[in-house]
Write a protein that holds these residues in place. Structure first.
Motif, PDB file in Angstrom:
ATOM      1  N   VAL A 821       0.833  -1.203   0.000  1.00  0.00           N
ATOM      2  CA  VAL A 821       0.000   0.000   0.000  1.00  0.00           C
ATOM      3  C   VAL A 821       0.866   1.250   0.000  1.00  0.00           C
ATOM      4  O   VAL A 821       2.036   1.224   0.389  1.00  0.00           O
ATOM      5  CB  VAL A 821      -0.953   0.028   1.220  1.00  0.00           C
ATOM      6  N   ARG A 822       0.277   2.334  -0.458  1.00  0.00           N
ATOM      7  CA  ARG A 822       0.972   3.620  -0.421  1.00  0.00           C
ATOM      8  C   ARG A 822       1.409   3.903   1.010  1.00  0.00           C
ATOM      9  O   ARG A 822       0.636   3.718   1.968  1.00  0.00           O
ATOM     10  CB  ARG A 822       0.029   4.709  -0.944  1.00  0.00           C
ATOM     11  N   THR A 823       2.644   4.376   1.149  1.00  0.00           N
ATOM     12  CA  THR A 823       3.229   4.527   2.485  1.00  0.00           C
ATOM     13  C   THR A 823       2.338   5.302   3.443  1.00  0.00           C
ATOM     14  O   THR A 823       2.120   4.883   4.585  1.00  0.00           O
ATOM     15  CB  THR A 823       4.613   5.215   2.375  1.00  0.00           C
ATOM     16  N   ASN A 824       1.784   6.425   3.002  1.00  0.00           N
ATOM     17  CA  ASN A 824       1.020   7.256   3.933  1.00  0.00           C
ATOM     18  C   ASN A 824      -0.392   6.730   4.208  1.00  0.00           C
ATOM     19  O   ASN A 824      -1.192   7.400   4.851  1.00  0.00           O
ATOM     20  CB  ASN A 824       0.964   8.711   3.452  1.00  0.00           C
ATOM     21  N   THR A 825      -0.700   5.518   3.729  1.00  0.00           N
ATOM     22  CA  THR A 825      -1.983   4.886   4.076  1.00  0.00           C
ATOM     23  C   THR A 825      -1.760   3.601   4.871  1.00  0.00           C
ATOM     24  O   THR A 825      -2.685   2.815   5.059  1.00  0.00           O
ATOM     25  CB  THR A 825      -2.784   4.539   2.799  1.00  0.00           C
ATOM     26  N   THR A 826      -0.534   3.385   5.360  1.00  0.00           N
ATOM     27  CA  THR A 826      -0.175   2.117   6.002  1.00  0.00           C
ATOM     28  C   THR A 826      -1.067   1.792   7.192  1.00  0.00           C
ATOM     29  O   THR A 826      -1.639   0.687   7.285  1.00  0.00           O
ATOM     30  CB  THR A 826       1.296   2.147   6.449  1.00  0.00           C
ATOM     31  N   GLY A 827      -1.185   2.713   8.131  1.00  0.00           N
ATOM     32  CA  GLY A 827      -1.964   2.447   9.338  1.00  0.00           C
ATOM     33  C   GLY A 827      -3.418   2.166   9.028  1.00  0.00           C
ATOM     34  O   GLY A 827      -4.013   1.211   9.543  1.00  0.00           O
ATOM     35  N   SER A 831      -5.691  -1.361   9.506  1.00  0.00           N
ATOM     36  CA  SER A 831      -6.981  -1.339  10.212  1.00  0.00           C
ATOM     37  C   SER A 831      -8.107  -1.890   9.353  1.00  0.00           C
ATOM     38  O   SER A 831      -8.987  -2.611   9.838  1.00  0.00           O
ATOM     39  CB  SER A 831      -7.321   0.092  10.645  1.00  0.00           C
ATOM     40  N   ILE A 832      -8.088  -1.584   8.052  1.00  0.00           N
ATOM     41  CA  ILE A 832      -9.121  -2.095   7.149  1.00  0.00           C
ATOM     42  C   ILE A 832      -9.043  -3.610   7.070  1.00  0.00           C
ATOM     43  O   ILE A 832     -10.061  -4.313   7.135  1.00  0.00           O
ATOM     44  CB  ILE A 832      -8.979  -1.441   5.759  1.00  0.00           C
ATOM     45  N   ASP A 835     -10.423  -4.995  10.362  1.00  0.00           N
ATOM     46  CA  ASP A 835     -11.872  -4.824  10.461  1.00  0.00           C
ATOM     47  C   ASP A 835     -12.616  -5.770   9.523  1.00  0.00           C
ATOM     48  O   ASP A 835     -13.648  -6.345   9.895  1.00  0.00           O
ATOM     49  CB  ASP A 835     -12.259  -3.373  10.150  1.00  0.00           C
ATOM     50  N   GLU A 836     -12.115  -5.911   8.311  1.00  0.00           N
ATOM     51  CA  GLU A 836     -12.807  -6.762   7.337  1.00  0.00           C
ATOM     52  C   GLU A 836     -12.765  -8.229   7.736  1.00  0.00           C
ATOM     53  O   GLU A 836     -13.728  -8.971   7.522  1.00  0.00           O
ATOM     54  CB  GLU A 836     -12.211  -6.568   5.941  1.00  0.00           C
ATOM     55  N   ILE A 837     -11.634  -8.669   8.302  1.00  0.00           N
ATOM     56  CA  ILE A 837     -11.554 -10.055   8.786  1.00  0.00           C
ATOM     57  C   ILE A 837     -12.557 -10.259   9.925  1.00  0.00           C
ATOM     58  O   ILE A 837     -13.261 -11.264   9.979  1.00  0.00           O
ATOM     59  CB  ILE A 837     -10.117 -10.386   9.245  1.00  0.00           C
ATOM     60  N   GLN A 838     -12.629  -9.271  10.815  1.00  0.00           N
ATOM     61  CA  GLN A 838     -13.567  -9.374  11.935  1.00  0.00           C
ATOM     62  C   GLN A 838     -15.016  -9.396  11.445  1.00  0.00           C
ATOM     63  O   GLN A 838     -15.819 -10.235  11.858  1.00  0.00           O
ATOM     64  CB  GLN A 838     -13.349  -8.192  12.881  1.00  0.00           C
ATOM     65  N   ASP A 932      -0.664   3.195  19.192  1.00  0.00           N
ATOM     66  CA  ASP A 932      -1.963   3.675  19.664  1.00  0.00           C
ATOM     67  C   ASP A 932      -3.119   3.027  18.905  1.00  0.00           C
ATOM     68  O   ASP A 932      -4.225   3.574  18.856  1.00  0.00           O
ATOM     69  CB  ASP A 932      -2.049   5.199  19.494  1.00  0.00           C
ATOM     70  N   MET A 933      -2.872   1.849  18.310  1.00  0.00           N
ATOM     71  CA  MET A 933      -3.908   1.246  17.467  1.00  0.00           C
ATOM     72  C   MET A 933      -4.481  -0.049  18.048  1.00  0.00           C
ATOM     73  O   MET A 933      -5.138  -0.816  17.348  1.00  0.00           O
ATOM     74  CB  MET A 933      -3.351   0.999  16.053  1.00  0.00           C
TER      75      MET A 933
END
Length: 955
Positions: A821-827, A831-832, A835-838, A932-933
């Protein structure tokens, strides 16, 4: 996807040489006449200028539709680059009568596959589906040819701009040597030349492109009068013609697109450039000479020249650069003649710490050796020998035939140009090769690049100037909200209601090919399928064990085994063995996997016995060439060093170590480590061979135009000569003992993308739940239409692709969710995934379950088409003790799955709260956020998976 040139486009799209066929000719090892190397077809033209080519093939109940447009990056303009590739992406979005993201879903729902590709000279789209979906793919393709542009909205366009930019980051910016072609093309071709820019385009051009730009480009280049449609497979000709006329006949002609005239270039002086590469761990030298366009006499001869100077033990580059000077173990030459111009390339990746001045000098010494030794008739015949085998490999699928007919029609004006192409290859002489060397290479100006690791400027070749490579700066992600108009999309008039999707009719019934099996007196098990469509044989010999038999203290012996055993036999030098294989037009490859050693072969039926005799000699009479062994060790150690530059390799290595633990052999790379490979002696290999090579743990698989009796007769010599022995394969238990969510981060400074691997130990392939779990996973991330891809790529534009999968063999494998993924969308991307697995454990809809069933069951119509796919089926049967009708059993699993069973499997095998989350990327900008995640632990680790602290990273 995009390709650097026509050769790469063809190779990547159907994984076999077919329509280019410009690096080989023909030579038979028999008095039999060569087969007619051609494909029957019918060609005609619609009134709107669309070229139609039909090829009927009823071998399998499938059809392939390919449409190639006469537009590649060569039709773009300076400041507006990347449009052809960007538009390729746009055509998968929606059209007036096909909804958003429905192209992929409808094809998959029908059991088909689809994709597209763009290179300098062209753009191609294709589908392969069961034959009952023929009208549907006509409907889809015609809708995006004639009824698309009104649907190109600002939001859809912005999304694909992001996807394409991520593709560039993944393939170029985040890869070692990724900017090489940009530097070369900018200096070979003058400003304004259609080959001056890259297919992927300039990042600034992609960012500045507008919807109006796209509309103009579409109107000019995507009309029927600038396209070729090829239909191949199981169809009735008159019915197909009626459907083609119905769906494509009314589409209006667009602007006339004149054919590009050849524009070969010359350069007046040598240019020498350098670049400090953020990802490279070894220096690389490229030298490029301008040549000329495809299908010219000189282009064919230049292909031969590249092969002779760089390929095999006789090649001057091998003798000088690798064997004598030991400067490299990775080098090649190739001629890239394209539609309007060409280049001759030499690429050498130096061994660790090698000065590129020495490499340059070595290349010129190799040229001197070439001039001294010259070219022999046998050199020419050796190169020509593989043509027939490669031709049949290329047309083993209806898709391969479609591509071949498309390419020749577009570039040569004749779908049947293959016969002239082969004639041109066959007439190349040794004098032609020397002539083009003198004309284009010897003492001629060239462009040279020195790419070296950061901080190793001393390795750059002398007199080089800095290349103006522009590196993207990592910035904070800012979501751009694009509002589309609420106006209803205008519909282009049509003679019929195109909003109605054509009915498909009943899908072809499952038709599993008959197979046979036997056991030889020495214990070797044999499996076969007779498939007579083409006169070739594909076979594999699999010896159980592989990496499992490695000593952890000398890891990598099994991998070196498959290299040394291809370096000659007791009675043949490495060069002699290589040439004997080539003169048969055969391919014999040997490689090591985690659980086996594999010998794989491909040859003409008439040469099968001689090819198999060579395999027997390789297996039973190893040469143990100590000089070659030292070269192999050097090559392997340098390959390991280079792998540290590849974020994906680093991610896989660390992920395996974290999940399997240091007591399991799978936590050690099959290739070994620098230290372990350096410690291995040839006596270690001899001991491995004596202890672990036995027919008692070997399976032989064969598919082709050969029956059981003939196959077994051919194996009699190996049966009598290879005696069985007892071999004990170690047992390495593996289980999921994770009890928390852990975030591990590996630092790749200034990475433009982050590689994400999420998962844990799951199931072995032998578990009764393994295949049901694969079915369950399909809608989560088992295909393009999986939830994680639809969000991360299609909705967010953060990645070029995202997937989830279960891996497994006799040993428990992993569940993995992965993406770059694009570096600035890593976090947010991590999380996506989480969340999607959950959410997936809450269950899926009836519609999604039906989609899963259709995609998996109907795709079996494509499963048995090629010899290679049938070989894979036999290997799976033999490896896991499956019945010959195991695919029928799999269909039953799919068909009988209920929503409750699906939900139960998801809850049993997906627990995001206990998974390992591995990120490989830029720690300085991306690591701190994870504290913090909500993870149970957040750890920074090095490229070996060992915990480090942030201060070490900053140093």
């Amino acid at each position: 996807m995009y390709f650097k040139n026509r050769f790469n486009a063809v190779m990547a799209l159907f994984l076999a040489i077919s329509m280019t066929l410009i690096s080989c000719g023909t030579k038979e090892d028999s008095t039999e006449e060569s087969s007619n190397l051609s494909i029957e077809f019918e060609k005609y033209e619609l009134e709107n200028g669309l070229d139609i080519v039909l090829h009927q093939d009823k071998s399998d109940p499938i059809v392939s539709l390919a449409i190639q447009y006469g537009v590649g990056s060569n039709r773009e303009k300076t400041g507006r680059t990347g449009f052809a590739h960007l538009f390729e992406h746009m055509l998968f979005q929606e059209s007036e009568n096909v909804g958003q993201d429905q192209f992929f879903k409808k094809i998959q729902d029908a059991g088909g596959t689809l994709n597209g590709g763009t290179w300098k000279d062209g753009t191609i789209y294709y589908e392969v589906v069961p034959k009952n979906a023929l009208e549907m793919i006509m409907w889809l393709e015609s809708d995006r040819m004639g009824y698309l542009i009104n649907t190109v909205t600002e939001s859809a366009f912005y999304n694909q701009q992001e996807v394409v930019q991520n593709e560039k980051r993944q393939r170029v910016d985040n890869n070692p040597y990724g900017h090489t072609n940009w530097v070369l093309d900018k200096n070979i071709y003058p400003e304004g030349h259609p080959y001056n820019w890259q297919v992927i385009g300039e990042l600034v051009d992609l960012q500045n492109a507008t919807v109006d730009d796209v509309r103009e480009f579409y109107d000019k280049y995507y009309g029927p009068n600038n396209a070729t449609l090829v239909l191949a497979g199981d169809f009735e000709t008159e019915e197909a013609k009626t459907l083609i006329e119905k769906y494509f006949g009314e589409i209006k002609r667009r602007q006339e697109v004149p054919k590009l005239e050849p524009m070969p270039v010359t350069i007046s002086e040598t240019k020498r450039l350098y670049h400090e590469d953020n990802f490279a761990t070894a220096p690389q030298l490229n030298m490029v000479w301008p040549t000329l366009q495809q299908y010219t006499d000189d282009a064919y001869a230049l292909d031969f020249l590249a092969e002779i100077i760089s390929s095999g033990k006789k090649a001057p580059m091998y003798k000088v650069l690798e064997k004598e000077k030991q400067l490299t173990s990775r080098f090649f030459a190739y001629n890239s003649s394209q539609e309007i111009a060409g280049e001759f390339h030499i690429q050498v990746t130096g061994n660790n710490g090698v000065n590129l001045n020495d490499v340059e000098q070595g290349i010129f010494e190799a040229f001197q050796l070439f001039e001294q030794e010259g070219v022999t008739d046998r050199d020419i015949e050796r190169i020509k020998a593989g043509l027939e085998t490669q031709f049949y490999n290329g047309i083993s699928s209806v898709l391969g035939k479609s591509f071949q007919l498309c390419q020749y029609n577009v570039f040569a004006g004749d779908p049947g140009f293959i016969e002239q192409d082969i004639a041109n290859i066959k007439k190349v002489t040794k004098e032609d090769v020397m002539r083009v060397y003198e004309k284009y290479i010897k003492d001629k100006p060239f462009v040279m690049t020195s790419f070296v690791p950061k901080g190793q400027m001393e390795l750059i070749a002398d007199n080089s100037v800095k290349a103006p490579v522009v590196e993207e700066e990592i910035k904070e992600n800012v979501e751009k909200v694009v509002e589309d108009s609420d106006e209803e999309i205008a519909k282009t008039p049509s003679n019929f209601d195109r909003s109605v999707e054509p009915a498909q009719g009943p899908a072809p019934a499952l038709n599993i090919p008959s197979s046979w099996n036997a056991e030889l007196t020495n214990g070797m098990k044999v499996y076969g399928i007779e498939q007579g469509e083409i006169p070739t044989v594909n076979f594999s010999l699999i010896i159980e064990g592989g990496h499992l038999l490695d000593d952890m203290n000398k890891n990598g012996v099994a991998n070196l085994m498959t290299d040394i055993m291809m370096e000659g036999t007791a009675t043949k030098t490495p060069q002699e063995l290589e040439e004997e294989i080539e003169m048969l037009g055969a391919n014999i490859n040997m490689y090591t996997t985690r659980e086996s050693i594999v010998v794989q072969g491909n040859t003409l039926v008439r040469n099968f016995d001689k090819t198999l005799k060579l395999v027997e000699e390789i297996l039973l009479e190893p040469r143990w060439d100590e000089e070659e062994f030292e070269l192999i060790k050097t090559a392997t150690i340098n390959q390991i060093k280079r792998s540290d530059a590849d974020p994906n390799t680093v991610a896989n290595r660390v992920f395996n170590k974290l999940l399997y633990g240091e007591d399991h052999i799978f936590s050690y790379p099959t290739i070994g480590t620098e230290e372990s490979v350096a410690s291995i002696t040839i006596d270690d290999l001899k001991a491995f061979y004596e202890n672990n090579f036995s027919p008692s743990i070997t399976r032989f698989h064969i598919v082709g135009k050969i029956d059981e009796a003939k196959a077994l007769e051919s194996l009699k010599s190996l049966e009598s000569s290879w005696a069985a022995k007892d071999v004990t394969i170690p047992n390495y238990p593996a289980s999921n003992n994770r009890d928390k969510s852990s975030l591990y981060f590996v630092d790749i400074p200034n990475a433009k993308q982050s590689v994400i691997n999420i998962g844990y130990i799951a199931l072995p392939r032998t578990d009764d739940d393994f295949y049901p779990a694969e079915v369950m996973n399909y809608k989560l991330g088992g295909s393009f239409s999986g939830n994680v891809n639809l969000i991360l790529r299609e909705e967010k534009g953060y990645t070029y692709g995202a997937r989830t999968r279960f891996n497994g063999s006799k040993i428990p494998g992993t569940f993995v969710a992965s993406s770059s993924v694009r570096t600035n969308t890593t976090g947010e991307s991590v999380s996506i995934f989480k969340d999607e697995i959950q959410k997936y454990k809450d269950g899926i809809s009836e519609e999604d379950l039906d989609f899963t069933k259709n995609a998996l069951i109907k795709s079996n119509a494509r499963r048995f088409e090629t010899q290679f796919s049938l070989l894979g089926m036999l290997q799976e049967m033999s490896s896991y003790g499956l019945s010959p009708n195991y695919i029928e059993d799999e269909e039953a699993v799919i068909r009988n799955m209920t929503l409750d069973q699906h939900k139960e499997l998801a809850n049993k095998y997906l627990d995001e709260s206990k998974m390992a989350y591995l990120v490989v990327g830029d720690a300085t900008t991306q690591f701190p956020q994870f504290k913090d995640m909500g993870f149970d632990e957040v750890l920074l680790v090095d490229k070996e998976g060992e915990v480090v602290d942030m201060e070490e990273v900053k140093q």
